[in-house]
Scaffold this active site. Structure first.
Site, PDB file in Angstrom:
ATOM      1  N   HIS A 306     -12.152   6.161   4.183  1.00  0.00           N
ATOM      2  CA  HIS A 306     -12.983   7.319   4.514  1.00  0.00           C
ATOM      3  C   HIS A 306     -14.439   6.963   4.275  1.00  0.00           C
ATOM      4  CE1 HIS A 306     -14.533  11.400   4.614  1.00  0.00           C
ATOM      5  NE2 HIS A 306     -13.423  11.708   5.243  1.00  0.00           N
ATOM      6  N   ASP A 363      -5.087  12.451   6.692  1.00  0.00           N
ATOM      7  CA  ASP A 363      -4.180  12.245   7.822  1.00  0.00           C
ATOM      8  C   ASP A 363      -2.923  11.452   7.456  1.00  0.00           C
ATOM      9  OD1 ASP A 363      -5.763  13.536   9.824  1.00  0.00           O
ATOM     10  OD2 ASP A 363      -7.154  11.866   9.672  1.00  0.00           O
TER      11      ASP A 363
HETATM   12  N1  CMC Z   1      -7.469  -0.469   7.358  1.00  0.00           N
HETATM   13  C1  CMC Z   1      -7.943  -1.701   7.126  1.00  0.00           C
HETATM   14  N2  CMC Z   1      -9.233  -1.948   6.811  1.00  0.00           N
HETATM   15  C2  CMC Z   1     -10.072  -0.911   6.714  1.00  0.00           C
HETATM   16  C3  CMC Z   1      -9.625   0.412   6.934  1.00  0.00           C
HETATM   17  C4  CMC Z   1      -8.272   0.603   7.259  1.00  0.00           C
HETATM   18  N3  CMC Z   1      -7.800   1.844   7.472  1.00  0.00           N
HETATM   19  N4  CMC Z   1     -10.667   1.253   6.779  1.00  0.00           N
HETATM   20  C5  CMC Z   1     -11.722   0.503   6.480  1.00  0.00           C
HETATM   21  N5  CMC Z   1     -11.368  -0.820   6.436  1.00  0.00           N
HETATM   22  C6  CMC Z   1     -12.230  -1.952   6.053  1.00  0.00           C
HETATM   23  C7  CMC Z   1     -13.174  -2.324   7.180  1.00  0.00           C
HETATM   24  O1  CMC Z   1     -12.622  -3.305   8.024  1.00  0.00           O
HETATM   25  C8  CMC Z   1     -14.365  -2.832   6.399  1.00  0.00           C
HETATM   26  O2  CMC Z   1     -14.059  -4.125   5.929  1.00  0.00           O
HETATM   27  P1  CMC Z   1     -15.244  -5.231   5.739  1.00  0.00           P
HETATM   28  O3  CMC Z   1     -16.168  -4.655   4.716  1.00  0.00           O
HETATM   29  O4  CMC Z   1     -14.532  -6.473   5.312  1.00  0.00           O
HETATM   30  O5  CMC Z   1     -15.904  -5.374   7.090  1.00  0.00           O
HETATM   31  C9  CMC Z   1     -14.419  -1.917   5.181  1.00  0.00           C
HETATM   32  O6  CMC Z   1     -13.070  -1.506   4.986  1.00  0.00           O
HETATM   33  C10 CMC Z   1     -15.313  -0.682   5.358  1.00  0.00           C
HETATM   34  O7  CMC Z   1     -14.855  -0.017   6.527  1.00  0.00           O
HETATM   35  P2  CMC Z   1     -15.796   0.690   7.585  1.00  0.00           P
HETATM   36  O8  CMC Z   1     -15.116   0.701   8.911  1.00  0.00           O
HETATM   37  O9  CMC Z   1     -17.173   0.105   7.503  1.00  0.00           O
HETATM   38  O10 CMC Z   1     -15.848   2.139   6.979  1.00  0.00           O
HETATM   39  P3  CMC Z   1     -16.378   3.411   7.738  1.00  0.00           P
HETATM   40  O11 CMC Z   1     -16.902   4.299   6.695  1.00  0.00           O
HETATM   41  O12 CMC Z   1     -17.292   3.041   8.857  1.00  0.00           O
HETATM   42  O13 CMC Z   1     -15.056   4.014   8.430  1.00  0.00           O
HETATM   43  C11 CMC Z   1     -12.992   5.135   8.695  1.00  0.00           C
HETATM   44  C12 CMC Z   1     -14.301   5.025   7.861  1.00  0.00           C
HETATM   45  C13 CMC Z   1     -12.262   6.388   8.258  1.00  0.00           C
HETATM   46  C14 CMC Z   1     -13.358   5.271  10.188  1.00  0.00           C
HETATM   47  C15 CMC Z   1     -12.127   3.859   8.442  1.00  0.00           C
HETATM   48  O14 CMC Z   1     -11.771   3.790   7.078  1.00  0.00           O
HETATM   49  C16 CMC Z   1     -10.881   3.846   9.323  1.00  0.00           C
HETATM   50  O15 CMC Z   1     -10.944   3.355  10.464  1.00  0.00           O
HETATM   51  N6  CMC Z   1      -9.715   4.360   8.817  1.00  0.00           N
HETATM   52  C17 CMC Z   1      -8.516   4.465   9.634  1.00  0.00           C
HETATM   53  C18 CMC Z   1      -8.626   5.683  10.560  1.00  0.00           C
HETATM   54  C19 CMC Z   1      -8.444   6.971   9.792  1.00  0.00           C
HETATM   55  O16 CMC Z   1      -7.534   7.120   8.988  1.00  0.00           O
HETATM   56  N7  CMC Z   1      -9.317   7.966  10.083  1.00  0.00           N
HETATM   57  C20 CMC Z   1      -9.245   9.297   9.472  1.00  0.00           C
HETATM   58  C21 CMC Z   1     -10.396   9.560   8.562  1.00  0.00           C
HETATM   59  S1  CMC Z   1     -10.165  10.993   7.495  1.00  0.00           S
HETATM   60  C22 CMC Z   1     -10.059  12.384   8.513  1.00  0.00           C
HETATM   61  C23 CMC Z   1     -11.159  12.542   9.496  1.00  0.00           C
HETATM   62  O17 CMC Z   1     -12.325  12.352   9.211  1.00  0.00           O
HETATM   63  O18 CMC Z   1     -10.829  12.907  10.612  1.00  0.00           O
END
Ligand code: CMC
Length: 430
Positions: A306, A363
């Site tokens: 998140h 989720d």
């Molecule tokens: N699985 C594997 N790696 C992950 C995941 C994941 N679910 N989430 C983040 N990472 C890694 C990402 O690859 C990055 O690694 P590195 O630093 O080595 O490059 C690091 O963690 C930080 O991730 P980010 O993508 O920069 O984080 P963000 O704040 O931009 O994204 C997120 C947040 C929710 C989009 C992401 O965690 C994600 O894609 N999660 C899976 C989708 C999900 O469950 N979404 C629902 C969010 S909660 C409800 C809502 O808001 O709707």
């Protein structure tokens, strides 16, 4: 806390005021940055940008705290209902008995769609995704209520807000029935909000759907837990659209579109698809965890991570408990729940997820509850939208009532071609 921040830019020191939110969140007010310095800020994905001041929802992502209008989500989950929380979010206080009655009456009076709206459902192909139908139909509603245009008066706002909360549920259920080629079931005035939704989804002309109390409570809880979450992608979209003085229905329809993506609300559908894929492949989850850690695999552990929470999402904690309670009460089991529990345990002990502070989000378990209730997977994000509607409306209200509100219009750092000139077609190289 210092009252100013000093920047040294190109040899000149500039000062900008700092401010502090009522829960200690610190910010630098850079609204005069460009006019004073010629610089803008660049903040990919807005991870450090406060887009507004808001009095609706507070999150402390490090501590795993979520409060609606100051009240902890845990208390609301235990003691309140979705409709009471909707009132709280929109009007800023828990309703008195008379206010609650008036609000509920308005929801009931406005639950039926304009009869002509039904023709629009006919135009969608079978098996259309219900999120596409939902956003289209919410936007189409603008055509039926011309009084919506322009900043609404308080009286009109109350009615339109009630109409939208009530009708999003009607549109959602109609979309589902249309997508399955089933006849539409009309809402019943005597039913409360959540039972009425299930009635419109599952009652047939020949058989009334009778939900168990545990099912009603679980679904109402899901709506309540999704009701607001400060400046997430869809809420920011609603505020962006509202800032141009677009009407409430148009702003909410844009919110539905933003919610649809798998990184946001669409994650609840993606989680179940991921669990199903793991189940079908015979993997115990370990192979998938390895793939999710590999950036080249194109896979992520859906329902994990998140932007704001660097701790267990408090909503996920509540949903996990509710999931266990529902399965026990209904005396059911689901292999996908067992896979989810194994994945969670593995991820929470894996240095990749631990170092990045990736925990289950809202989720991760919500889809398993919805599956147990009999909600089809393609409707999961629609249910998220029904839940989020009061939050979108509360944020819309904040925009239209703020006399200082300006159109939202970020800037950019241009990195395209520098000045070049038009070349006639005949002179272009093939
Ligand atoms: N699985 C594997 N790696 C992950 C995941 C994941 N679910 N989430 C983040 N990472 C890694 C990402 O690859 C990055 O690694 P590195 O630093 O080595 O490059 C690091 O963690 C930080 O991730 P980010 O993508 O920069 O984080 P963000 O704040 O931009 O994204 C997120 C947040 C929710 C989009 C992401 O965690 C994600 O894609 N999660 C899976 C989708 C999900 O469950 N979404 C629902 C969010 S909660 C409800 C809502 O808001 O709707």
């Amino acid at each position: 806390m210092s009252n100013t921040a000093k920047f040294d830019l190109d040899g000149t020191v500039y000062e900008f005021p700092t401010l502090e939110g009522c829960e200690g969140e610190k910010a630098i007010d850079i609204s005069t940055l460009r006019s004073k310095t010629g610089y803008i800020t660049l903040d990919d994905g807005y991870g450090n940008t406060g887009s507004c001041s808001s009095a609706i929802t507070f999150i402390d992502g490090d501590k795993g705290i979520l409060r609606y209008r100051g009240i902890p989500i845990e208390e609301l989950a235990e003691k309140s209902t979705f409709i009471e929380v909707a009132y709280l979010l929109i009007y800023g206080h828990l309703p008195k008995r008379s206010e609650m009655r008036k609000f509920s009456d308005m929801l009931t009076e406005n639950q039926i769609l304009h009869e002509n709206m039904k023709h629009h459902f006919e135009g969608f192909p079978d098996h259309s995704h219900p999120m596409a139908m939902l956003s289209s139909m919410i936007n189409a509603s603008s055509c039926f209520y011309p009084g919506l245009m322009g900043p609404a008066s308080r009286d009109r706002f109350d009615k339109h807000a009630a109409r939208l909360i009530s009708q999003v549920r009607t549109i959602a259920a109609f979309s589902y029935r249309k997508s399955r080629g089933l006849p539409i079931t009309y809402p019943k005035p005597a039913y409360k909000y959540t039972p009425n939704f299930l009635h419109m989804m599952f009652s047939e002309p020949y058989a009334e759907y009778e939900p168990k109390v545990e099912v009603l409570r679980a679904l109402d809880l899901i709506f309540l837990l999704h009701a607001d979450h400060e400046q997430n992608c869809s809420t920011s979209t609603v505020r962006m659209v509202a800032s141009s003085q677009a009407n409430l229905f148009a702003s909410a329809a844009a919110g539905v579109c933003a919610l649809w993506g798998p990184l946001h609300g669409g994650a609840n559908q993606a989680v179940i698809e991921m669990l199903q894929e793991i189940h079908t492949s015979g993997d115990d989850g370990r192979r998938f965890i390895e793939e999710a850690k590999d950036k080249n695999s194109g896979k992520r552990l859906m329902g994990f991570g998140h932007r704001v929470y660097r701790n267990y999402d408090p909503r996920a904690k509540i949903i996990k408990g509710a999931c266990d309670a529902l399965f026990k009460a209904l005396k059911i089991s689901d292999p996908l729940l067992e896979i989810a529990q194994r994945l969670e345990d593995a991820a929470l002990h894996d240095s990749y997820f631990v170092e990045r502070k990736l925990y289950p989000n809202v989720d991760f378990y919500s889809g398993i509850i919805m599956r147990a209730i009999g909600i089809p997977t393609e409707m999961f994000t629609v249910l998220f939208a029904i839940g989020r509607m009061p939050g979108w409306i509360a944020n819309f209200k904040e925009i239209i009532e703020d006399p200082k509100s300006r159109i939202n219009r970020p800037r950019q750092v241009y990195v395209g071609p520098t000045l070049s000139h038009y070349v006639p077609m005949a002179e272009r190289e093939e």
